[in-house]
Design a protein around this motif. Structure first.
Motif, short mmCIF file in Angstrom:
data_model
loop_
_atom_site.label_atom_id
_atom_site.label_comp_id
_atom_site.label_asym_id
_atom_site.label_seq_id
_atom_site.Cartn_x
_atom_site.Cartn_y
_atom_site.Cartn_z
N VAL A 25 85.59 14.40 66.38
CA VAL A 25 85.60 15.11 65.13
C VAL A 25 86.68 16.00 64.86
CG1 VAL A 25 84.21 17.28 64.12
CG2 VAL A 25 82.86 15.44 65.36
N ARG A 26 87.59 16.55 65.69
CA ARG A 26 88.78 16.97 65.36
C ARG A 26 89.58 16.20 64.94
NH1 ARG A 26 87.12 19.52 70.57
NH2 ARG A 26 86.73 21.95 70.21
N LEU A 27 89.55 14.96 65.42
CA LEU A 27 90.84 14.15 64.91
C LEU A 27 90.59 13.67 63.54
CD1 LEU A 27 93.13 11.97 65.40
CD2 LEU A 27 91.19 10.42 66.39
N ALA A 28 89.05 13.41 63.22
CA ALA A 28 88.92 13.21 61.82
C ALA A 28 89.25 14.57 60.90
CB ALA A 28 87.16 12.81 61.72
N VAL A 29 89.00 15.70 61.37
CA VAL A 29 89.29 16.79 60.37
C VAL A 29 90.90 16.79 60.27
CG1 VAL A 29 89.49 19.28 60.53
CG2 VAL A 29 87.38 17.91 61.15
N ALA A 30 91.45 16.47 61.25
CA ALA A 30 92.82 16.27 61.07
C ALA A 30 93.65 15.34 60.08
CB ALA A 30 93.81 16.14 62.59
N MET A 31 92.69 14.18 60.23
CA MET A 31 93.00 13.10 59.17
C MET A 31 92.87 13.31 58.01
SD MET A 31 91.38 9.45 59.04
CE MET A 31 89.89 10.03 58.81
N PHE A 32 91.56 14.19 57.64
CA PHE A 32 91.15 14.60 56.21
C PHE A 32 92.22 15.82 55.79
CE2 PHE A 32 86.97 12.67 57.27
CZ PHE A 32 87.32 11.42 56.55
#
Length: 298
Positions: A25-32
């Motif tokens: 989830v943190r990786l996805a947030v960073a991507m967005f």
């Protein structure tokens, strides 16, 4: 009755599955977050349209839609499902940019009602559902000077729950998880003259049956109960996705509460009115509601 989980299974969930899920989830947030709000929304929409139909919840959503709209063709149902996954994917992509969306991409109709609730010296309740991006209204309200405590269902993963609290803006809002402790916190906020935002469209097993798309759905009566018990305004708020990452929030005047002298009956009537209004909004833009939820008992 479900078989109790073994100690090893609990350990595996807590020390492996939950940390891994939180890391993703943190990786996805960073991507967005690395993209503009508009591009993050577009990317989320593409991911939602691609992955959503492959998930088990797609079948639940289709069943719900076929029962709610028996008059619609299979092609029409498919179009709504595609729009629903697009909207949900966009909502996920927008979590990294909520404050920016509320600041520059959200139109508020009925802002004077928010301001009146802010200045009337009383507690108050804003009621809505999982429409468009349901995280935007409290932030837009904050821009008008009305701080809303948020009542929400916490994810099973506490690490992910903490991350979502931060994305919503924990530094300037009260966030109340559902449950006994949350109910006490909600009473405290309202007793102290605060304001809360409550989404009333999720199933509550110990709620009251209310007609929703022609079938009884167990519905939380808390919003109506507190409004009647404390004599405070309860105002419906609708969120619509206009285009991409642009929104319109429409705040309606507080509902006139029934006053028959039978508190239980009055709570039911007010909950029915709110649910009927919510159904009207969903019928107008069905692709912007969360059909994946098991809202009905069958």
């Amino acid at each position: 009755m479900a078989k109790p989980r073994s100690p090893f299974a609990k350990w595996l969930t807590r020390h492996v599955a939950h940390p891994l899920e939180a890391a993703l989830v943190r990786l996805a947030v960073a991507m967005f977050r690395a993209r503009t709000p508009e591009r993050a929304s577009d990317l989320g929409g593409r991911i939602g349209r691609t992955l959503g139909p492959r998930l088990p919840s797609h079948r639940t959503a289709r069943r719900n839609l076929e029962r709610a709209f028996p008059e619609k063709s299979a092609a029409e149902i498919d179009a709504i499902l595609t729009g629903m996954w697009d909207n949900l994917g966009r909502t996920i992509g927008e979590y990294a940019h909520l404050d920016a969306l509320a600041e520059r991409s959200t139109e508020v109709v009925g802002g004077e009602i928010i301001e009146a609730m802010r200045d009337d010296g009383r507690a108050g309740i804003l009621v809505s559902g999982h429409l468009a991006n349901w995280e935007v209204p409290p932030l837009a309200s904050r821009k008008l000077g009305l701080e809303l405590a948020l009542v929400y269902r916490a994810p099973n993963n506490p690490d992910v729950a903490d991350l979502l609290v931060g994305l919503r803006g924990a530094g300037s809002s009260t966030q109340i998880p559902k449950g006994p402790a949350g109910a006490r916190a909600l009473v405290r906020v309202l007793s102290e003259g605060g304001h809360v935002a409550i989404l009333i469209d999720q199933k509550l097993n110990d709620g009251i049956p209310v007609r929703f798309f022609g079938r009884d759905a167990m519905t939380a009566p808390a919003a109506a109960t507190f409004a009647l018990r404390l004599g405070i305004p309860i105002a419906p708020a609708r969120t619509e996705r206009l285009d991409g990452a642009r929104f319109r929030i429409t705040v309606f005047p507080p509902m006139d509460p029934p006053n028959t002298g039978d508190r239980a009956a009055d709570v039911r009537v007010l909950t029915e009115r709110l649910t009927a209004l919510l159904e009207t909004w969903i019928r107008e833009r069905p692709e912007q509601w969360l059909w994946t939820h098991r809202r009905w008992p069958d």
